[in-house]
Design an enzyme around this catalytic site. Structure first.
Site, PDB file in Angstrom:
ATOM      1  N   HIS A 120      -1.168   0.273  -9.841  1.00  4.65           N
ATOM      2  CA  HIS A 120      -2.105  -0.564  -9.113  1.00  4.65           C
ATOM      3  C   HIS A 120      -2.367  -1.738  -9.822  1.00  4.65           C
ATOM      4  O   HIS A 120      -3.651  -2.046  -9.844  1.00  4.65           O
ATOM      5  CB  HIS A 120      -3.213  -0.043  -8.244  1.00  4.65           C
TER       6      HIS A 120
ATOM      7  N   GLU B 151      -2.846   7.709  -4.470  1.00  2.00           N
ATOM      8  CA  GLU B 151      -3.382   7.131  -5.786  1.00  2.00           C
ATOM      9  C   GLU B 151      -4.866   7.136  -5.829  1.00  2.00           C
ATOM     10  O   GLU B 151      -5.267   7.202  -6.842  1.00  2.00           O
ATOM     11  CB  GLU B 151      -2.816   5.588  -5.850  1.00  2.00           C
TER      12      GLU B 151
ATOM     13  N   ARG C  73       0.801  -1.115  -0.108  1.00  2.00           N
ATOM     14  CA  ARG C  73      -0.301   0.121   0.016  1.00  2.00           C
ATOM     15  C   ARG C  73       0.801   1.265  -0.310  1.00  2.00           C
ATOM     16  O   ARG C  73       2.024   1.252   0.658  1.00  2.00           O
ATOM     17  CB  ARG C  73      -0.840  -0.042   1.214  1.00  2.00           C
TER      18      ARG C  73
ATOM     19  N   ASP D   1       3.851   0.035  -7.283  1.00  2.00           N
ATOM     20  CA  ASP D   1       2.593  -0.332  -8.050  1.00  2.00           C
ATOM     21  C   ASP D   1       1.615   0.569  -7.229  1.00  2.00           C
ATOM     22  O   ASP D   1       0.282   0.550  -7.380  1.00  2.00           O
ATOM     23  CB  ASP D   1       2.325  -1.782  -8.079  1.00  2.00           C
TER      24      ASP D   1
HETATM   25  P1  NAI Z   1      -1.217 -11.504   4.163  1.00  2.00           P
HETATM   26  O1  NAI Z   1      -2.460 -10.856   5.451  1.00  2.00           O
HETATM   27  O2  NAI Z   1      -1.281 -12.829   3.791  1.00  2.00           O
HETATM   28  O3  NAI Z   1       0.090 -11.000   4.795  1.00  2.00           O
HETATM   29  C1  NAI Z   1       0.757  -9.939   5.375  1.00  2.00           C
HETATM   30  C2  NAI Z   1       1.904 -10.191   6.147  1.00  2.00           C
HETATM   31  O4  NAI Z   1       2.376  -8.982   6.868  1.00  2.00           O
HETATM   32  C3  NAI Z   1       1.412 -11.193   7.574  1.00  2.00           C
HETATM   33  O5  NAI Z   1       1.987 -12.013   7.567  1.00  2.00           O
HETATM   34  C4  NAI Z   1       1.735 -10.128   8.775  1.00  2.00           C
HETATM   35  O6  NAI Z   1       1.925 -10.746  10.010  1.00  2.00           O
HETATM   36  C5  NAI Z   1       2.724  -9.245   8.077  1.00  2.00           C
HETATM   37  N1  NAI Z   1       2.818  -7.991   8.871  1.00  2.00           N
HETATM   38  C6  NAI Z   1       1.941  -7.451   9.582  1.00  2.00           C
HETATM   39  N2  NAI Z   1       2.467  -6.169  10.095  1.00  2.00           N
HETATM   40  C7  NAI Z   1       3.858  -6.198   9.833  1.00  2.00           C
HETATM   41  C8  NAI Z   1       4.981  -5.370  10.123  1.00  2.00           C
HETATM   42  N3  NAI Z   1       4.858  -4.553  10.833  1.00  2.00           N
HETATM   43  N4  NAI Z   1       6.056  -5.858   9.402  1.00  2.00           N
HETATM   44  C9  NAI Z   1       6.366  -6.946   8.548  1.00  2.00           C
HETATM   45  N5  NAI Z   1       5.320  -7.788   8.535  1.00  2.00           N
HETATM   46  C10 NAI Z   1       4.230  -7.452   9.074  1.00  2.00           C
HETATM   47  O7  NAI Z   1      -1.519 -10.357   3.253  1.00  2.00           O
HETATM   48  P2  NAI Z   1      -1.174 -10.495   1.744  1.00  2.00           P
HETATM   49  O8  NAI Z   1      -2.236 -11.187   1.009  1.00  2.00           O
HETATM   50  O9  NAI Z   1       0.253 -11.293   1.575  1.00  2.00           O
HETATM   51  O10 NAI Z   1      -1.051  -9.230   1.097  1.00  2.00           O
HETATM   52  C11 NAI Z   1      -0.142  -8.144   1.519  1.00  2.00           C
HETATM   53  C12 NAI Z   1      -0.601  -6.807   1.310  1.00  2.00           C
HETATM   54  O11 NAI Z   1      -0.128  -6.715  -0.338  1.00  2.00           O
HETATM   55  C13 NAI Z   1      -1.874  -6.288   1.352  1.00  2.00           C
HETATM   56  O12 NAI Z   1      -1.892  -6.098   2.816  1.00  2.00           O
HETATM   57  C14 NAI Z   1      -2.327  -5.238   0.326  1.00  2.00           C
HETATM   58  O13 NAI Z   1      -2.063  -4.137   1.146  1.00  2.00           O
HETATM   59  C15 NAI Z   1      -1.102  -5.705  -0.712  1.00  2.00           C
HETATM   60  N6  NAI Z   1      -2.097  -6.010  -1.913  1.00  2.00           N
HETATM   61  C16 NAI Z   1      -1.589  -5.212  -2.854  1.00  2.00           C
HETATM   62  C17 NAI Z   1      -2.130  -5.636  -4.412  1.00  2.00           C
HETATM   63  C18 NAI Z   1      -1.684  -5.053  -5.593  1.00  2.00           C
HETATM   64  O14 NAI Z   1      -2.554  -5.141  -6.508  1.00  2.00           O
HETATM   65  N7  NAI Z   1      -0.688  -4.234  -5.537  1.00  2.00           N
HETATM   66  C19 NAI Z   1      -3.106  -6.648  -4.293  1.00  2.00           C
HETATM   67  C20 NAI Z   1      -3.268  -7.533  -3.227  1.00  2.00           C
HETATM   68  C21 NAI Z   1      -2.900  -7.155  -2.083  1.00  2.00           C
END
Ligand code: NAI
Length: 309
Positions: free
Chosen positions: A268, A236, A207, A231
């Site tokens: 994005h 945005e 994000r 991205d």
């Molecule tokens: P997820 O919930 O599977 O994984 C997020 C991980 O971040 C978790 O393991 C969590 O413990 C960890 N985390 C939380 N706080 C943290 C910190 N302070 N330091 C290090 N790690 C921390 O989420 P997922 O599916 O892997 O998505 C990750 C992010 O990608 C989403 O939150 C979303 O913002 C973004 N995203 C971007 C997209 C795009 O099109 N560019 C599409 C989908 C998601």
């Protein structure tokens, strides 16, 4: 019914009479917007995204609204896009392809570095961070990661869990895959950048708010980082997903970002593969029909679990 306008305090009235609203990732579902939706009879927010930092969940909960999301669609879509951004920036693909089209076959300015043997730091090893880490292991990188909930499968595959300080200090590439929360807002800011290698390439597909864009611009001007590939962008919502090519760009920060030769920006599109979009549509529709039947899949529910019982 599909509405072209973004959802905000001015447009929330359009949803009056609709029990379910399916907002976009750049709509701002603040407490006043949620209050207006609730007053109009809305009881379900069916998000089309995994991220939910754009929704005031406490306000939705207070209104007894059900909030459902698509927790995982294709982590590979975003992880592969992060890898594409990294390869594009490192090997100057964006410049090379345009240059050869102009019949300029010189290599000046196109030198990159081998990824094999380099250290990649991954912040957040959930679904997407895990897929990205495995890609980088495949490139022969040493992968270090920071996550409050380490993934034992990744550790067994060779990823070493370290503190953030070590990620900043040791990485040649840093890729962000954590959610945007009050704790991760501007995680990559002036202080973190000061600890990084001056050659570091930062990739952000998480994000926009996880990176302090203004601090990164200062660092880019001073040569304190090697490159930035993103991205997502803090502001945005006013830019992405629109064709503004006939207009004067009003966002000074984005305008400055686009002037750097070592910065690339995509709008994005990490999620934008056939597989991911199909999965998003299927899960969102399943959430809506589940709501109608009083049974939204528990893993997709963000709030109002009690209201579904
Ligand atoms: P997820 O919930 O599977 O994984 C997020 C991980 O971040 C978790 O393991 C969590 O413990 C960890 N985390 C939380 N706080 C943290 C910190 N302070 N330091 C290090 N790690 C921390 O989420 P997922 O599916 O892997 O998505 C990750 C992010 O990608 C989403 O939150 C979303 O913002 C973004 N995203 C971007 C997209 C795009 O099109 N560019 C599409 C989908 C998601």
């Amino acid at each position: 019914m599909y509405f072209e306008a973004g959802l905000n305090e001015e447009t929330a009235g359009l949803a009056a009479g609709f029990v379910g609203v399916c907002p976009f990732v750049n709509d701002r579902l603040s407490a006043p917007v949620i209050a207006q939706l609730a007053a109009g009879g809305t009881r379900l927010l069916a998000l089309r995204s995994a991220g939910f930092n754009h929704v005031d969940l406490a306000a939705a909960e207070a209104q007894g609204m059900v909030v459902a999301r698509v927790p995982a669609y294709s982590p590979h879509a975003v992880a592969e896009h992060a890898a594409a951004l990294l390869l594009t920036l490192n090997r100057r693909m964006h410049r090379a392809v345009a240059r050869v089209r102009e019949h300029n076959f010189a290599l000046d300015g196109l030198m990159g570095f081998d990824l094999a043997g380099k250290t990649t730091g991954v912040v957040g090893t959930g679904a997407i961070g895990e897929a990205f880490s495995r890609i980088m292991l495949g490139f022969g990188c040493r992968v270090i990661a920071s996550d409050p909930r380490p993934n034992s499968g990744l550790a067994a595959a060779g990823v070493r869990y370290v503190g953030l300080e070590e990620v900043w200090a040791e990485s040649d590439v840093i890729s962000l895959h954590c959610p945007l929360t009050p704790g991760t807002r501007h995680l990559v800011g002036r202080e973190a950048i000061e600890r990084m290698k001056p050659s570091v390439v930062i990739v952000n597909t998480s994000r926009g708010g996880v990176v302090d864009t203004r601090a990164v611009i200062v660092a880019l001007k001073r040569g304190l980082i090697g490159g930035l590939a993103v991205d997502v962008y803090e502001e945005e919502g006013d830019l992405f997903f629109r064709d503004l090519s006939e207009q004067v760009l009003q966002d000074e920060v984005m305008a400055r970002l686009l002037t750097f030769p070592n910065v690339i920006v995509t709008a994005h599109q990490g999620f934008f593969t056939r597989e991911a979009v199909t999965a998003i549509a299927e899960t969102t529709l399943a959430n809506v029909t589940g709501f109608e039947r009083g049974r939204v899949p528990a893993e997709n529910l963000l709030s109002a679990r009690a209201h579904m019982a």
